[in-house]
Design a protein around this motif. Structure first.
Motif, PDB file in Angstrom:
ATOM      1  N   GLY A 228       0.780  -1.229   0.000  1.00 33.99           N
ATOM      2  CA  GLY A 228       0.000   0.000   0.000  1.00 33.99           C
ATOM      3  C   GLY A 228       0.813   1.280   0.000  1.00 33.99           C
ATOM      4  O   GLY A 228       0.253   2.374   0.108  1.00 33.99           O
ATOM      5  N   LYS A 229       2.158   1.163  -0.119  1.00 27.00           N
ATOM      6  CA  LYS A 229       3.003   2.360  -0.048  1.00 27.00           C
ATOM      7  C   LYS A 229       3.509   2.818  -1.416  1.00 27.00           C
ATOM      8  O   LYS A 229       4.312   3.743  -1.487  1.00 27.00           O
ATOM      9  CB  LYS A 229       4.210   2.087   0.868  1.00 27.00           C
ATOM     10  CG  LYS A 229       3.848   1.675   2.289  1.00 27.00           C
ATOM     11  CD  LYS A 229       3.222   2.808   3.062  1.00 27.00           C
ATOM     12  CE  LYS A 229       3.011   2.422   4.522  1.00 27.00           C
ATOM     13  NZ  LYS A 229       2.451   3.502   5.329  1.00 27.00           N
ATOM     14  N   VAL A 230       3.044   2.183  -2.490  1.00 23.74           N
ATOM     15  CA  VAL A 230       3.545   2.529  -3.820  1.00 23.74           C
ATOM     16  C   VAL A 230       3.278   4.000  -4.145  1.00 23.74           C
ATOM     17  O   VAL A 230       4.162   4.724  -4.623  1.00 23.74           O
ATOM     18  CB  VAL A 230       2.905   1.626  -4.895  1.00 23.74           C
ATOM     19  CG1 VAL A 230       3.299   2.118  -6.298  1.00 23.74           C
ATOM     20  CG2 VAL A 230       3.357   0.188  -4.718  1.00 23.74           C
ATOM     21  N   SER A 231       2.063   4.470  -3.874  1.00 26.52           N
ATOM     22  CA  SER A 231       1.718   5.854  -4.217  1.00 26.52           C
ATOM     23  C   SER A 231       2.551   6.852  -3.425  1.00 26.52           C
ATOM     24  O   SER A 231       2.944   7.905  -3.947  1.00 26.52           O
ATOM     25  CB  SER A 231       0.231   6.096  -3.980  1.00 26.52           C
ATOM     26  OG  SER A 231      -0.106   5.892  -2.614  1.00 26.52           O
ATOM     27  N   ILE A 232       2.834   6.512  -2.165  1.00 25.17           N
ATOM     28  CA  ILE A 232       3.658   7.417  -1.348  1.00 25.17           C
ATOM     29  C   ILE A 232       5.078   7.465  -1.894  1.00 25.17           C
ATOM     30  O   ILE A 232       5.691   8.527  -2.001  1.00 25.17           O
ATOM     31  CB  ILE A 232       3.669   6.950   0.119  1.00 25.17           C
ATOM     32  CG1 ILE A 232       2.259   7.038   0.710  1.00 25.17           C
ATOM     33  CG2 ILE A 232       4.644   7.786   0.939  1.00 25.17           C
ATOM     34  CD1 ILE A 232       2.153   6.543   2.134  1.00 25.17           C
TER      35      ILE A 232
END
Length: 238
Positions: A228-232
């Protein structure tokens, strides 16, 4: 949930502070303002519990904004995050009720400690009418720590450009794991430098690390992008 407004004129610093903030349970990013005027307007329209406030910003300083907030009796807590390390700035922040004062550059641990302590104190004060002397002491006494000791610095040589190169390579590898040696070979950056960057990303809770012991007994650190950290991580690309 504690709603936080970041007032910071450097977009990259604001972005990192937002990432730091959202990795700490109990805190929510209400918004980001680029200067004191935007921050003032935001506070007039949105419920904010805590402001992370820079000092040096354009025509109006953060300390001037802090004075305005107190003069208008606006009920919001303020934590100063700044490169201003002069005595006068610290004294002014204390005089106008800042809950903490972080000097740039600072470590994630110092940032986390400041927010965690703030959340604990806020929780203690909630729903109570009277407090004992012992409870008052816990708010004002600092457990023997130096109140204005300079926090640990971020890894030396950390630059936005190099960070972007490393982040881009991590995203290309996603979802496979990697080591510092892998990224060093693929980016042409020294393994020592790469390790500083990926350790920093792990400290920010963007990467997780697995230690594998080789046949020689030497540990090999392999890193994975946190779910879930790809966008960050993409937001860190320059």
């Amino acid at each position: 949930m504690i709603n936080v407004l970041i007032i910071e004129d450097d977009p990259m610093v604001a972005k990192f502070n937002a990432i730091y903030l959202e990795s700490i349970p109990g805190f929510s990013l209400a918004g980001i303002a680029e200067n004191a005027e935007e921050g003032w307007a935001f506070c007039q329209s949105v419920k904010v519990d805590l402001i992370l406030l820079d000092v040096y910003m354009g025509d109006k300083t953060g300390l001037e904004l802090l004075q305005d907030l107190r003069r208008e009796d606006i009920s919001v807590d303020v934590m100063i995050i700044t490169a201003a390390n002069d005595k006068q700035s610290v004294q002014t922040a204390l005089h106008y009720g800042a809950v903490d004062y972080l000097i740039k550059p600072f470590s994630f641990e110092r940032f986390q400690e400041a927010l965690t302590n703030y959340a604990q104190q806020r929780s203690k004060m909630k729903d109570i009418a009277n407090v004992s002397q012992e409870e008052v002491d816990s708010f004002f006494l600092k457990s023997g720590k130096e109140p204005f000791a300079r926090p640990l610095e971020l890894p030396k040589g950390l630059t936005t450009r190099t960070l972007s190169v490393i982040v881009n390579q991590i995203l290309k590898r996603e979802p496979t794991s990697f080591s510092a040696a892998d990224l060093a070979m693929e980016t042409g950056i020294s393994r020592v430098s790469v390790r500083k960057y990926i350790n920093h990303l792990a400290e920010m809770n963007l990467l997780q690390v697995e230690v594998i012991y080789q046949e020689t007994g030497r540990p090999l650190h392999r890193f994975y992008l946190q779910p879930g950290k790809v966008s960050i991580l993409k937001s860190l690309l320059n």
